[in-house]
Design a protein around this motif. Structure first.
Motif, PDB file in Angstrom:
ATOM      1  N   ILE A  88       4.608  13.056  12.916  1.00 31.55           N
ATOM      2  CA  ILE A  88       4.384  12.061  13.958  1.00 31.55           C
ATOM      3  C   ILE A  88       3.198  11.188  13.574  1.00 31.55           C
ATOM      4  CG2 ILE A  88       3.677  11.719  16.373  1.00 31.55           C
ATOM      5  CD1 ILE A  88       5.079  14.377  17.007  1.00 31.55           C
ATOM      6  N   LEU A  89       3.367   9.896  13.745  1.00 30.04           N
ATOM      7  CA  LEU A  89       2.280   8.957  13.548  1.00 30.04           C
ATOM      8  C   LEU A  89       1.790   8.537  14.930  1.00 30.04           C
ATOM      9  CD1 LEU A  89       1.069   7.699  10.936  1.00 30.04           C
ATOM     10  CD2 LEU A  89       2.405   5.649  11.452  1.00 30.04           C
ATOM     11  N   GLY A 126      22.493  -2.470   6.618  1.00 32.33           N
ATOM     12  CA  GLY A 126      23.173  -2.645   5.338  1.00 32.33           C
ATOM     13  C   GLY A 126      22.308  -2.263   4.162  1.00 32.33           C
ATOM     14  N   TRP A 127      21.012  -2.148   4.383  1.00 29.01           N
ATOM     15  CA  TRP A 127      20.066  -1.833   3.316  1.00 29.01           C
ATOM     16  C   TRP A 127      19.599  -0.366   3.369  1.00 29.01           C
ATOM     17  CZ3 TRP A 127      21.115  -6.624   4.780  1.00 29.01           C
ATOM     18  CH2 TRP A 127      21.071  -7.655   3.829  1.00 29.01           C
ATOM     19  N   GLY A 128      20.220   0.433   4.203  1.00 28.64           N
ATOM     20  CA  GLY A 128      19.839   1.827   4.326  1.00 28.64           C
ATOM     21  C   GLY A 128      18.830   2.047   5.436  1.00 28.64           C
ATOM     22  N   LYS A 129      18.296   3.254   5.512  1.00 29.72           N
ATOM     23  CA  LYS A 129      17.318   3.589   6.536  1.00 29.72           C
ATOM     24  C   LYS A 129      16.000   2.862   6.272  1.00 29.72           C
ATOM     25  CE  LYS A 129      19.167   8.242   7.321  1.00 29.72           C
ATOM     26  NZ  LYS A 129      18.847   9.702   7.312  1.00 29.72           N
ATOM     27  N   SER A 130      15.224   2.687   7.323  1.00 31.01           N
ATOM     28  CA  SER A 130      13.936   2.014   7.180  1.00 31.01           C
ATOM     29  C   SER A 130      12.886   2.976   6.643  1.00 31.01           C
ATOM     30  CB  SER A 130      13.486   1.446   8.527  1.00 31.01           C
ATOM     31  OG  SER A 130      13.289   2.488   9.459  1.00 31.01           O
ATOM     32  N   VAL A 131      11.822   2.415   6.090  1.00 29.53           N
ATOM     33  CA  VAL A 131      10.698   3.232   5.636  1.00 29.53           C
ATOM     34  C   VAL A 131       9.617   3.306   6.706  1.00 29.53           C
ATOM     35  CG1 VAL A 131      11.110   2.849   3.194  1.00 29.53           C
ATOM     36  CG2 VAL A 131       9.674   1.236   4.463  1.00 29.53           C
ATOM     37  N   TYR A 138       3.627   7.340  19.720  1.00 30.75           N
ATOM     38  CA  TYR A 138       3.998   8.366  18.758  1.00 30.75           C
ATOM     39  C   TYR A 138       5.321   7.947  18.122  1.00 30.75           C
ATOM     40  CZ  TYR A 138       0.816  11.346  21.556  1.00 30.75           C
ATOM     41  OH  TYR A 138      -0.252  11.869  22.243  1.00 30.75           O
ATOM     42  N   THR A 139       5.310   7.777  16.801  1.00 31.44           N
ATOM     43  CA  THR A 139       6.526   7.407  16.085  1.00 31.44           C
ATOM     44  C   THR A 139       6.824   8.428  14.994  1.00 31.44           C
ATOM     45  OG1 THR A 139       5.256   6.015  14.564  1.00 31.44           O
ATOM     46  CG2 THR A 139       6.193   4.944  16.487  1.00 31.44           C
ATOM     47  N   ARG A 140       8.094   8.546  14.645  1.00 29.86           N
ATOM     48  CA  ARG A 140       8.479   9.410  13.527  1.00 29.86           C
ATOM     49  C   ARG A 140       8.023   8.759  12.233  1.00 29.86           C
ATOM     50  NH1 ARG A 140      14.434   9.943  13.195  1.00 29.86           N
ATOM     51  NH2 ARG A 140      13.899  11.069  11.317  1.00 29.86           N
ATOM     52  N   TYR A 141       7.590   9.620  11.305  1.00 30.83           N
ATOM     53  CA  TYR A 141       7.030   9.068  10.072  1.00 30.83           C
ATOM     54  C   TYR A 141       7.186  10.074   8.945  1.00 30.83           C
ATOM     55  CZ  TYR A 141       3.765   6.382   7.159  1.00 30.83           C
ATOM     56  OH  TYR A 141       3.198   5.622   6.173  1.00 30.83           O
ATOM     57  N   ILE A 142       7.456   9.561   7.756  1.00 30.12           N
ATOM     58  CA  ILE A 142       7.498  10.389   6.548  1.00 30.12           C
ATOM     59  C   ILE A 142       6.387   9.885   5.639  1.00 30.12           C
ATOM     60  CG2 ILE A 142       8.867  11.115   4.564  1.00 30.12           C
ATOM     61  CD1 ILE A 142      11.376  10.588   6.267  1.00 30.12           C
ATOM     62  N   ASN A 143       5.419  10.747   5.345  1.00 28.00           N
ATOM     63  CA  ASN A 143       4.271  10.296   4.556  1.00 28.00           C
ATOM     64  C   ASN A 143       4.592  10.277   3.064  1.00 28.00           C
ATOM     65  OD1 ASN A 143       4.084  12.948   3.654  1.00 28.00           O
ATOM     66  ND2 ASN A 143       2.221  13.436   4.796  1.00 28.00           N
ATOM     67  N   GLY A 171       0.815  -1.206   0.000  1.00 31.02           N
ATOM     68  CA  GLY A 171       0.000   0.000   0.000  1.00 31.02           C
ATOM     69  C   GLY A 171       0.844   1.248   0.000  1.00 31.02           C
ATOM     70  N   VAL A 172       0.177   2.378  -0.177  1.00 33.78           N
ATOM     71  CA  VAL A 172       0.874   3.661  -0.277  1.00 33.78           C
ATOM     72  C   VAL A 172       1.497   4.041   1.054  1.00 33.78           C
ATOM     73  CG1 VAL A 172       0.595   6.112  -0.789  1.00 33.78           C
ATOM     74  CG2 VAL A 172      -0.647   4.414  -2.130  1.00 33.78           C
ATOM     75  N   GLU A 173       0.738   3.903   2.145  1.00 33.89           N
ATOM     76  CA  GLU A 173       1.224   4.289   3.461  1.00 33.89           C
ATOM     77  C   GLU A 173       1.541   3.039   4.278  1.00 33.89           C
ATOM     78  OE1 GLU A 173       2.007   7.204   4.133  1.00 33.89           O
ATOM     79  OE2 GLU A 173       0.614   8.678   3.343  1.00 33.89           O
TER      80      GLU A 173
END
Length: 463
Positions: free
Chosen positions: A414-415, A385-390, A402-407, A119-121
């Motif tokens: 914040i999510l 090794g695969w970079g930052k998480s999404v 509350y977690t950090r999130y990039i939409n 999904g998108v998010e």
């Protein structure tokens, strides 16, 4: 083991390899290590799951993330060897770790799905979480059970999902992030953690003799005279994104002297208000907002760098339901700020003493709402090794995390997760949408909106 997963509109298959026990890569001490009197309270005797989702990285070629993490885990356990042990219970319900070196559970799995198909998010609740983090039979007990369970599920696109479940008595979110940082460092070739773990649980044990010196409403004995506000049937969990635009919208409702409050404070006060209206409690009921406060910086001298045990309290802000619903948002915000400020070194000492005196009680559950901020733990930056998480954060319903999130628009924010019965969730969304709507005089002074009385049939609301 294979199980068919069906989400809407996604269908895929997960194939799990047999669970393994990963032991430390080198011999470790065999000893009995007591937990602190903050660690072993009833409210922490459970396992909490975190999910870390990673996209593909061409630079990693055909490397198997499960193999990379498995090898690093054995190395990390040399330093965090208590995680490879098992909990025992002694006199007075005192918990201690038998550092037996039996190991932590590890599962390798593959799913015939790509990250894009999810999904998108990417945000909780993940509908297939039971397969992405398989509950190995007999593994979820508190005593004599593995203290960590890790599953790495590879995806067709080359990405993977790292799911971790840990026994909360062993560490808090800060300590979990410290352990996971060590694990990521080991995958990238480190032989020693950048921050060495510190046990020293005696730093947060009760005094002799124990004596409670502070007021702890989070452990009040409260009779549920009206029965449960809601049951666990037909529950719904949703995540809500709050970026700069949304936080600015919430700040409109604050008086001038509170404009300088933190994002956490205004968000927490707003969610508490929306949730209280949504669940429709009796107006005279006491409602509790319990705030997880990291107390490491409250100690003098400070808790040592590297300490990974639980160092937090959840002070309770208390108010009658009618006041939360009717008074200005600044009212609930002041309560949140006051509760946060109560946590001091003495407060933490008093909690430890209370645990010993009262038999390590559970926190008050009647009318309670718990929030926990994990935005500052650096979970998104963990690189295996695969970079930052999404996505990186908990998928758990006991508290609002509350977690950090990039939409999908690239906005950082914040999510916040919320768990409510479906009918209450509908009301919650309606109230939140009103607060987040563009400036509107009909709702700008939210506490005076008489429609609340008519809409929710609350005839005795006090203005």
């Amino acid at each position: 083991m294979t199980q068919q997963i069906t989400t809407t509109p996604l269908t895929f298959t997960v194939r799990r390899h047999p669970p393994e026990l990963i032991v430390p890569a080198k011999p470790t001490p065999r000893e009995l290590k007591p937990l602190s009197d903050i660690d072993d309270q009833e409210g922490l005797r459970f396992h909490i799951p975190f999910f870390h989702i990673y996209g593909s990285n061409p630079k990693m070629g055909n490397k198997n993330p499960a193999s990379v993490i498995r090898e690093a885990l054995a190395k990390a356990l040399v330093f965090y060897y208590p995680f490879a042990g098992r909990l025992k219970e002694g006199q007075g319900r005192k918990l201690m770790v038998d550092c037996s070196g039996e190991g932590v559970l590890f599962i390798e799995a593959e799913a015939d799905v790509t990250l894009k198909q999810f999904g998108v998010e990417l945000q909780p609740p993940f509908p297939c979480r039971e397969e992405l983090l398989y509950d190995v039979p007999g593994s979820s007990g508190i005593l004599d059970s593995p203290l960590l369970l890790i599953q790495v599920t590879r995806l067709l696109c080359g990405g993977f999902i790292l799911a971790v479940r840990f026994n909360h008595t062993m560490c808090d979110g800060f300590g979990y992030a410290q352990f996971m940082t060590t694990l990521s460092e080991m995958t990238n070739g480190a032989s020693v953690p950048s921050i060495l773990p510190v046990w020293q649980r005696e730093l947060l044990c009760a005094r002799e003799p124990p004596h409670v010196t502070c007021t702890h409403h989070e452990y009040d004995k409260v009779a549920d005279t009206n029965g449960k506000i809601f049951t666990l049937n037909d529950m719904e969990r949703r995540s809500f994104f709050f970026g700069p635009t949304q936080i600015s919208a919430l700040r409109r409702f604050l008086p001038t002297h509170l404009k300088g409050c933190t994002t956490f404070e205004v968000l927490t006060a707003s969610l508490w208000r929306c949730r209280t209206i949504a669940i429709q409690p009796n107006l005279e009921d006491d409602m509790r907002m319990m705030i997880i406060v990291n107390a490491r910086s409250k100690f003098k001298p400070m808790i040592p760098v590297g300490y990974y045990g639980n160092v937090f309290a959840y002070p309770a802000a208390i108010s009658k339901a009618q006041d939360i619903c009717n008074k200005p948002l600044g009212y609930t915000l002041e309560l949140v700020k006051k509760a946060k400020s109560e946590v001091t070194e003495e407060y933490m000492r008093s909690v430890a003493d209370l645990m010993v005196i009262r038999g390590r009680p559970l926190f008050t559950t009647v009318g309670s709402y718990i929030v926990s901020d994990v935005t500052r733990f650096g979970l998104l930056e963990l690189d295996f090794g695969w970079g930052k998480s999404v996505y990186a954060g908990p998928d758990f319903h006991v508290a609002s995390f509350y977690t950090r999130y990039i939409n999908r628009k690239g906005e950082s924010g914040i999510l916040a997760s919320v768990w409510l019965p479906a009918i209450a969730m509908k009301r919650f969304v309606e109230e939140l949408d009103k607060m987040l709507a563009p400036d509107d005089n009909d709702y700008h002074v939210i506490q005076e909106d008489s429609q609340l009385i008519q809409k929710y049939n609350l005839p005795t609301m006090i203005r």
